[in-house]
Motif scaffolding. Structure first.
Motif, PDB file in Angstrom:
ATOM      1  N   ASP A 177       1.013  -1.276   0.205  1.00 17.63           N
ATOM      2  CA  ASP A 177       0.270   0.349  -0.017  1.00 17.63           C
ATOM      3  C   ASP A 177       0.974   1.432   0.016  1.00 17.63           C
ATOM      4  N   ARG A 178       1.927   0.688   0.920  1.00 19.38           N
ATOM      5  CA  ARG A 178       2.840   2.420   0.647  1.00 19.38           C
ATOM      6  C   ARG A 178       3.576   2.443  -0.758  1.00 19.38           C
ATOM      7  N   VAL A 179       3.674   1.105  -1.449  1.00 19.50           N
ATOM      8  CA  VAL A 179       4.956   1.716  -2.135  1.00 19.50           C
ATOM      9  C   VAL A 179       3.494   2.239  -3.355  1.00 19.50           C
ATOM     10  N   LEU A 180       2.455   1.865  -3.349  1.00 22.17           N
ATOM     11  CA  LEU A 180       1.292   2.489  -4.413  1.00 22.17           C
ATOM     12  C   LEU A 180       0.959   3.896  -3.932  1.00 22.17           C
ATOM     13  N   ALA A 181       0.885   3.914  -2.284  1.00 18.24           N
ATOM     14  CA  ALA A 181       0.596   5.530  -1.902  1.00 18.24           C
ATOM     15  C   ALA A 181       1.351   6.936  -2.690  1.00 18.24           C
ATOM     16  N   ARG A 182       2.379   6.762  -2.831  1.00 17.50           N
ATOM     17  CA  ARG A 182       3.356   7.819  -3.482  1.00 17.50           C
ATOM     18  C   ARG A 182       3.221   7.483  -5.043  1.00 17.50           C
ATOM     19  N   LEU A 183       2.246   6.151  -5.716  1.00 18.45           N
ATOM     20  CA  LEU A 183       1.799   6.547  -7.069  1.00 18.45           C
ATOM     21  C   LEU A 183       0.796   7.741  -7.063  1.00 18.45           C
ATOM     22  N   GLY A 184       0.295   7.730  -5.795  1.00 17.17           N
ATOM     23  CA  GLY A 184      -1.521   8.456  -6.061  1.00 17.17           C
ATOM     24  C   GLY A 184      -2.594   7.359  -6.422  1.00 17.17           C
ATOM     25  N   CYS A 185      -1.900   6.058  -5.932  1.00 20.03           N
ATOM     26  CA  CYS A 185      -2.713   5.348  -6.377  1.00 20.03           C
ATOM     27  C   CYS A 185      -3.211   4.275  -5.203  1.00 20.03           C
ATOM     28  N   ASP A 186      -4.611   3.957  -4.709  1.00 16.57           N
ATOM     29  CA  ASP A 186      -4.924   2.912  -3.755  1.00 16.57           C
ATOM     30  C   ASP A 186      -4.268   1.137  -4.317  1.00 16.57           C
ATOM     31  N   LEU A 187      -4.455   0.289  -3.213  1.00 16.53           N
ATOM     32  CA  LEU A 187      -4.564  -1.474  -3.712  1.00 16.53           C
ATOM     33  C   LEU A 187      -5.698  -1.868  -3.043  1.00 16.53           C
ATOM     34  N   LEU A 188      -6.300  -2.604  -4.007  1.00 16.15           N
ATOM     35  CA  LEU A 188      -7.122  -3.673  -3.416  1.00 16.15           C
ATOM     36  C   LEU A 188      -7.096  -5.607  -4.364  1.00 16.15           C
ATOM     37  N   VAL A 189      -6.749  -5.885  -3.307  1.00 15.52           N
ATOM     38  CA  VAL A 189      -6.582  -7.696  -4.235  1.00 15.52           C
ATOM     39  C   VAL A 189      -7.779  -8.364  -4.081  1.00 15.52           C
ATOM     40  N   ARG A 190      -8.296  -8.768  -4.820  1.00 15.73           N
ATOM     41  CA  ARG A 190      -9.323  -9.199  -5.287  1.00 15.73           C
ATOM     42  C   ARG A 190      -9.317 -11.194  -6.410  1.00 15.73           C
TER      43      ARG A 190
END
Length: 602
Positions: A473-486
């Motif tokens: 989550d912290r990695v993608l937050a730097r790119l302005g993006c949220d992470l979901l797993v489905r």
């Protein structure tokens, strides 16, 4: 003290030639108009009586020419008395087609009393020889300097019958406009369909059938061939089909030719319009509704009003009603086609669907036609809205093309059929269809909504990936993006990037505000919401690679792999790459190569 205006005739002629009329060639049209109106005044509104009218034109090349390059136009119309010559020919703006001649104004082509002045664009002098009934022949001579003379005809100058002869001698540089070839071309162009006998140097110009005429003993195939030949000659294309037009209130008859190729709806359609069988304009606009840009028509009207230049129509309630009536005629043709020849209608829609869809926004019959016959793009293949509804019940659609491209393959894998309503008018048509048909169930599918249709992980699966999920989550937050797993199909897709239109707008606003000065940042900030919407990267737990990335113990390698999956999802969804995304692409690609090379070296 009351005084009258003084008029500079040279200034008036300059005004006409540069601002009212588009070309000096209109002098021929105005001379024809005056002759036709004179015949109308002499013979009345009876069409049969008017056929006895004659207009005889002798060009500069005629054998009867005086050799000075002059042109004469003679008619057997009503003519003028000496009093009328003084009152009407020498008064600018006073029409000679006045009620005192015995007929209502609309019986005549000219209405503004300026037509004769157009002749000063090609000649410095105008000579008029005229005789009315039992009155003596009168000669009027007008010059472009504003002077004129009137005198009785002398022996040898009299007219044998009532009527008028106009003689023009070319001004320097205009000689070519009075030659036989030029005059024949102009008279044919403007007056080929007049009901009178018109000749140029003894050769008859009129007499052929007009396109709107229905000839006796002409079968449908012959008429179609005649009209197709006319369309090819005048408009330059072979029509897809032809539609007869009529508007009784405007005394209009005509034919609409359906274009066989797509037309640009932003370019006004130009039509060929006649007024009482004399050409008014080759580029008449707004004769038909705006949605009817797929036809070009030729028509003759008796009642619509021309502008002063006689090159366009005056916009009034009659023209507006006529436009609606002609639109109804085209609409009825489409309905007829849907019932009698559906295959041909589909062929028409493939070329001109934009016009029909525009009409469907406010016409129930056209809405039904679009619903039943126009195949829209869906993620399960081309289907009409009627077919889609029959197969899937709920009319699920996305209003943006880019969003459809993101969602289409994933939605199809989940068993969700989606219509691409991102093209012109499609979303509005679906909205109107829902309004008209209360039983229809429609649903907008946006990128953010798709996650509700994807399978959530089990409690055990979520617990197993929880440690890695927080770090990811912290990695993608730097790119302005949220992470979901489905978990979703297709299982071969490792990640899906979801960005709806509203979120994209807010992201762009934030980016612009960060780069702007304080004033603009404040203005842009007023458009931002209090929430912080972000796009989502959805990792597919059914994909082996995605699971392996989350299971990595090496935090740095996991971050590099996540960045690679992020950029790949952007590219697959046809999203533009920001400078930050391009840097992440290079960094993750080179980082993974570096890891692979280092591992191979060991």
């Amino acid at each position: 003290m009351n005084q009258t205006f003084r008029v500079d005739l040279r200034g008036i002629v300059d005004l006409l030639s540069h601002h009212l009329y588009t070309s000096p060639q209109v002098y021929a049209r105005e001379l024809l108009q005056n002759a036709v109106d004179a015949i109308t005044a002499a013979h009345g509104p009876d069409a049969a009586a008017r056929k006895s009218g004659r207009i005889v034109i002798s060009s500069a090349d005629s054998t009867d020419s005086t050799g000075d390059g002059s042109l004469t136009v003679s008619d057997n119309g009503i003519g003028l008395s000496e009093v009328q010559v003084h009152e009407l020919l020498a008064t600018i703006g006073r029409s000679s087609k006045r009620d005192e001649l015995g007929f209502a104004r609309h019986e005549f082509l000219g209405q503004f009393g300026i037509g004769l002045l157009s002749c000063f664009m090609v000649s410095d002098s105008i000579e008029v020889t005229t005789r009315r009934a039992d009155e003596p022949t009168v000669l009027w001579h007008g010059s472009s300097d504003g002077s004129y003379t009137v005198r009785p005809a002398t022996s040898g100058e009299e007219r044998a019958e009532p009527g008028t002869t106009v003689t023009l001698r070319p001004r320097p540089g205009c000689e070519h406009l009075l030659t036989r070839d030029a005059v024949t071309e102009l008279v044919t162009h403007y007056g080929a369909h007049l009901p009178h006998t018109v000749t140029v140097d003894g050769v008859r110009i009129t007499g052929g059938p007009a396109p709107w005429d229905r000839l006796e003993n002409e079968d449908p195939a012959q008429r179609r061939a005649r009209l197709e030949a006319y369309c090819e000659r005048v408009f330059g294309f072979t029509p897809f089909d032809m539609v007869d037009l009529a508007a009784a209130e405007a005394g209009l008859r005509g034919v609409a030719f359906v274009l066989p190729m797509p037309a640009n709806p932003a370019v006004p359609a130009a039509h060929r319009l006649y007024l009482k069988q004399m050409l008014l304009s080759e580029g008449a606009e707004r004769l038909l509704p705006e949605w009817a840009f797929f036809v070009r028509c030729v028509a003759d009207t008796a009642e619509l009003r021309p502008t002063a230049s006689r090159e366009a129509l005056y916009e009034d309630s009659l023209l507006e009603n006529t436009r609606d009536t002609l639109g109804d005629g085209l609409r009825a043709w489409l309905v007829r086609l849907s019932r009698q020849d559906p295959a041909r209608l589909r062929e028409f829609l493939r070329v001109h669907h934009l016009g029909v869809k525009a009409l469907a926004l406010h016409d129930d019959e056209m809405l039904r036609l679009v619903t039943d016959f126009w195949p829209m793009e869906t993620n399960v293949g081309p289907l009409t809205l009627a077919e889609f509804r029959e197969r899937y019940g709920v009319l699920r659609f996305t209003p943006l093309v880019d969003e459809f491209r993101q969602l289409a393959p994933v939605a199809a894998a989940q068993g969700l059929a989606v219509v691409n309503a991102g093209y012109v008018y499609d979303a509005q048509i679906i909205d109107r269809l829902v309004t008209v048909d209360r039983e229809l169930e429609a649903e907008t599918l946006r990128a953010a909504d798709l996650t509700t249709h994807l399978e959530r992980l089990t409690a055990a699966e979520e617990q197993a990936i929880a440690p890695a999920l927080a770090a990811s989550d912290r990695v993608l937050a730097r790119l302005g993006c949220d992470l979901l797993v489905r978990s979703f199909e297709p299982s071969g897709l490792p990640a899906l990037y979801l960005l709806d239109d509203d979120t994209a707008f807010q992201v762009d606003l934030r980016g612009a505000a960060e780069q702007a000065d304080d004033v603009w940042a404040s203005i842009l900030g007023s458009f931002q919401t209090t929430e912080d919407p972000r796009p989502r990267l959805v990792l597919n737990h059914r994909n082996a690679l995605a699971r392996q990335v989350l299971a990595l113990d090496d935090a740095e390698l996991r971050a590099t792999c996540l960045e690679g999956l992020y950029v790949q999802a952007l590219l697959l969804g046809h999203h533009p790459l920001r400078p930050t995304d391009t840097a992440v692409l290079n960094q993750s690609f080179l980082g993974l190569i570096g890891r692979a090379v280092a591992g191979g070296a060991r």
